[in-house]
Design a protein around this motif. Structure first.
Motif, mmCIF file in Angstrom:
data_model
loop_
_atom_site.group_PDB
_atom_site.id
_atom_site.type_symbol
_atom_site.label_atom_id
_atom_site.label_comp_id
_atom_site.label_asym_id
_atom_site.label_seq_id
_atom_site.Cartn_x
_atom_site.Cartn_y
_atom_site.Cartn_z
ATOM 1 N N LYS A 1 19.252 -22.967 14.787
ATOM 2 C CA LYS A 1 18.574 -21.676 14.739
ATOM 3 C C LYS A 1 19.195 -20.754 15.788
ATOM 4 O O LYS A 1 19.799 -21.215 16.778
ATOM 5 C CB LYS A 1 17.077 -21.831 15.019
ATOM 6 C CG LYS A 1 16.765 -22.317 16.419
ATOM 7 C CD LYS A 1 15.274 -22.340 16.685
ATOM 8 C CE LYS A 1 15.003 -22.939 18.072
ATOM 9 N NZ LYS A 1 13.582 -22.916 18.414
ATOM 10 N N CYS B 1 17.912 -27.536 16.049
ATOM 11 C CA CYS B 1 16.445 -27.619 15.933
ATOM 12 C C CYS B 1 16.053 -28.575 14.826
ATOM 13 O O CYS B 1 14.993 -28.431 14.229
ATOM 14 C CB CYS B 1 15.853 -26.222 15.704
ATOM 15 S SG CYS B 1 16.414 -25.426 14.191
ATOM 16 N N CYS C 1 11.213 -20.423 17.334
ATOM 17 C CA CYS C 1 10.675 -21.487 16.483
ATOM 18 C C CYS C 1 9.164 -21.622 16.631
ATOM 19 O O CYS C 1 8.467 -21.959 15.696
ATOM 20 C CB CYS C 1 11.342 -22.823 16.813
ATOM 21 S SG CYS C 1 12.470 -23.396 15.529
ATOM 22 N N GLU D 1 12.675 -15.924 11.837
ATOM 23 C CA GLU D 1 13.597 -16.925 12.368
ATOM 24 C C GLU D 1 14.853 -16.937 11.499
ATOM 25 O O GLU D 1 14.779 -16.713 10.294
ATOM 26 C CB GLU D 1 12.946 -18.314 12.354
ATOM 27 C CG GLU D 1 13.788 -19.402 13.005
ATOM 28 C CD GLU D 1 12.985 -20.684 13.213
ATOM 29 O OE1 GLU D 1 12.310 -20.792 14.240
ATOM 30 O OE2 GLU D 1 13.035 -21.566 12.331
ATOM 31 N N LEU E 1 18.185 -19.311 10.513
ATOM 32 C CA LEU E 1 18.868 -20.607 10.559
ATOM 33 C C LEU E 1 20.257 -20.451 9.944
ATOM 34 O O LEU E 1 20.434 -19.715 8.966
ATOM 35 C CB LEU E 1 18.076 -21.663 9.776
ATOM 36 C CG LEU E 1 16.615 -21.896 10.195
ATOM 37 C CD1 LEU E 1 15.929 -22.851 9.222
ATOM 38 C CD2 LEU E 1 16.549 -22.446 11.604
#
Lengths: 178, 178
Positions: free
Chosen positions: A156, A165, B23, B123, B125
């Motif tokens: 992330k 993560c 997160c 978020e 990723l």
């Protein structure tokens, strides 16, 4: 199959032959049950298939490929994105195991062919434009990424860097020997 | 930005300026707080950004585009897949709202520009090959699909047909007038 990059698939047959699971995750048929199907029943299936070949995917937008999102059927974690051409799509349906088209190796790719980390099909979702697919899978071995993580999206963005993560499941050296 | 399709982004600045969430979903800064940043603090941010421009995405594999999976940050439902070029990627970072590159209209596309159904970044990723992104979002209006469904993947394969298995949130005629 048409000559315009559209593919028609006999899903009814898939449902019967490979024990395809529906939204409720209830197994409707198993392979062992199928072996007991009589010739009469088989002809019924074939008729049903012919009647229901009405799912068309559009492979034309991206040079014969569609992006496919593999999502863990239990947790909802996005595991990976790869591509299918018509052959990979057909093989996925025929076997109940996810096949992709490897763009780097330019060949059909059964996910897990080396590692054993096969993706078993649990549910298939199709988007509004018929050019992208989500496949909910059972990820054998617990890891989709060749780097050993559960998901290819194992990093992330945080504090200006990529931070891991996700859980490391296996050592790539042990699985791939490199 | 390099001449090889790689993009370097100052994520540290994004974190500070747009209240980017980590997160744990904890909001670290708000826009109103940012407006109070002194010139001294701004220069600190710039230095930090310069230090941390080390996230590189590869736009070369797919003609300047990367596929982006938008996933509901709360439920994990995959909402849509679309593409970003470097401009869309930068705009997403600059605004905290997801921008795509529309392949059909060949233009930059702020998701929700017509409907108001903006996707707020929660978020980001990045995958193992640095060529695909998952963005966990808060989907304003509750629906990502232009057909009014929560997700573009509103149909599942069942009994040889596509069956609707998602919630209809709005009437497209009311939102788009068509």
């Amino acid at each position: 199959m048409s000559d315009k990059g559209l593919i028609m698939i006999g899903w009814a047959a898939l449902d019967v032959v490979y024990g395809y699971q529906d939204c409720d995750n209830s197994l409707t048929h198993t392979l062992s049950q199928i072996k007991k199907i009589s010739s009469f029943e088989k002809s019924e299936v074939q008729e049903s298939t012919a009647m229901k070949q009405d799912i068309q995917l559009n492979f034309e937008k991206c040079q014969g490929l569609i992006p496919v999102i593999a999502q863990d059927a239990e947790t909802g974690q996005v595991l990976m994105l790869a591509y299918m051409n018509e052959i990979a799509w057909q093989k996925t349906i025929e076997t109940g195991k996810v096949h992709y088209w490897s763009r780097s190796r330019n060949k059909l790719w059964l996910k897990g062919e080396t590692s054993g980390h096969v993706q078993e099909v649990r549910e298939i979702l199709v988007d509004c434009d018929l050019d992208t697919v989500v496949i909910k899978v059972k990820q054998l071995g617990g890891a989709a990424c060749h780097k050993g993580y559960r998901s290819c999206f194992y990093r992330k963005v945080q504090d200006g860097e990529l931070q891991i993560c996700d859980e490391l499941i296996f050592d790539p050296k042990e699985i791939y020997g490199k």
